[in-house]
Design an enzyme around this catalytic site. Structure first.
Site, PDB file in Angstrom:
ATOM      1  N   ASP A 175      36.444  28.856  11.531  1.00 36.40           N
ATOM      2  CA  ASP A 175      36.044  28.447  12.870  1.00 36.40           C
ATOM      3  C   ASP A 175      37.097  27.524  13.465  1.00 36.40           C
ATOM      4  O   ASP A 175      38.247  27.929  13.591  1.00 36.40           O
ATOM      5  CB  ASP A 175      34.652  27.808  12.837  1.00 36.40           C
ATOM      6  CG  ASP A 175      34.078  27.618  14.232  1.00 36.40           C
ATOM      7  OD1 ASP A 175      34.337  26.554  14.825  1.00 36.40           O
ATOM      8  OD2 ASP A 175      33.375  28.508  14.734  1.00 36.40           O
TER       9      ASP A 175
ATOM     10  N   HIS B 247      27.946  33.822  10.971  1.00 35.73           N
ATOM     11  CA  HIS B 247      29.071  32.916  11.170  1.00 35.73           C
ATOM     12  C   HIS B 247      29.480  32.169   9.908  1.00 35.73           C
ATOM     13  O   HIS B 247      30.657  31.904   9.700  1.00 35.73           O
ATOM     14  CB  HIS B 247      28.710  31.906  12.256  1.00 35.73           C
ATOM     15  CG  HIS B 247      29.820  30.971  12.609  1.00 35.73           C
ATOM     16  ND1 HIS B 247      31.009  31.405  13.158  1.00 35.73           N
ATOM     17  CD2 HIS B 247      29.935  29.620  12.474  1.00 35.73           C
ATOM     18  CE1 HIS B 247      31.798  30.361  13.370  1.00 35.73           C
ATOM     19  NE2 HIS B 247      31.178  29.272  12.962  1.00 35.73           N
TER      20      HIS B 247
END
Length: 309
Positions: A87, A286
């Site tokens: 991320d 994610h």
């Protein structure tokens, strides 16, 4: 060097399958909750913390974070390192490799593919997204606004946030997207799923993460988002530049960070000319290193081993 974003979970405790990646931008892990990172193929694995607590917003600009990484390599008595990030950690890892190829000899990117600097001003792009809804990055821009939602009940907010982006608990297709808020007083948590934690997250783990953010507050973590326009200006001279070192990308098929940037993945032959491989994990959200620790570790360690040849 292994880097992760705000508010990503730490590795899990003894006797459990442990992801390689831990936090690098927002808070330290509780020493009682995680084991040391493994030595990888004869090298040392280190996790930098660039948390600055409630420091000034510009303390989180990309150029400063990159220089932190360089300083860490030097402090360890090393000349070169492989950097891996998830991320925001992926973006910081990519910028580190781009700006300092003499230090970072390879880069592994998780969830967020490499998109070279350039293009329109980021906040202008985000402001145009969502129509009558507001994109979460825009929602984070005003100091204090997102904190007012998160900090009164950090444990509940984190539980919902982790669930909203995890493949096994995220909202079903057609339900309101948790990456947006209603413009008229909406909150992110209004769209979080309720009740069930992701399979990889225990109540004890959640207590640790919430306790750390209660101690530090959320401003430091959110300040990374508040530097996107500054980063755009700082990195303008690198517009369109490829990363020429060996690289790897791993993403989740259900992760918006991966799917929204499909064009960046398609552009990898030009932007990452030495990309070893791209792996999209089916059904994964994610938090790929928590949701699929064995698979992510296997892919990372095999790639790291190939760099030794």
């Amino acid at each position: 060097m292994l880097m992760c974003p705000m508010p990503a979970p730490c590795p899990r405790g003894p006797g459990r399958s442990e992801p390689l990646l831990v936090d690098a931008t927002s808070r330290h892990c509780n020493p009682g909750q995680s084991e040391p990172l493994p030595e990888v193929h004869g090298g040392r694995t280190r996790t930098p913390s660039v948390r600055r607590g409630r420091a000034a917003t510009d303390a989180y600009r990309m150029l400063d974070l990159v220089e932190d990484n360089v300083a860490l390599v030097r402090a360890l008595g090393e000349e070169r390192a492989v950097v891996v990030g998830h991320d925001w950690g992926s973006s910081i890892a990519a910028a580190s490799a781009l700006l300092h190829p003499e230090v970072f000899r390879a880069v592994g990117l998780l969830s967020v593919p490499y998109a070279p600097p350039g293009g329109p001003r980021p906040t202008d792009v985000f402001a145009q997204m969502g129509g009558d809804q507001e994109f979460y990055v825009s929602y984070f821009q005003e100091p204090g606004r997102a904190e007012a939602e998160m900090e009164p009940d950090l444990r509940g907010w984190l539980a919902g946030f982790y669930a909203a982006l995890s493949g096994d608990t995220m909202p079903a297709q057609g339900e309101p997207d948790p990456h947006f808020v209603a413009r008229a007083g909406g909150r992110l948590r209004d769209r979080f799923p309720g009740g069930k934690l992701p399979a990889w997250l225990t109540e004890d783990d959640l207590d640790v993460y919430a306790g750390e953010f209660e101690r530090t507050g959320m401003t430091g973590a959110l300040n990374r988002y508040r530097n996107m326009d500054r980063d755009w200006e700082d990195l303008a001279q690198y517009g369109g530049a490829p990363i020429k070192q060996p690289s790897l990308f791993i993403g989740g098929s259900l992760d918006a960070s991966t799917t929204w940037m499909a064009d960046a993945i398609d552009d990898c032959p030009a932007t990452l000319p030495r990309l070893a491989s791209t792996h999209i994990l089916d059904g994964c959200g994610h938090w790929i290193q928590q949701e699929r620790p064995e698979e992510v570790n296997r892919l990372l360690t095999a790639w790291l081993a190939s760099l030794q040849g």
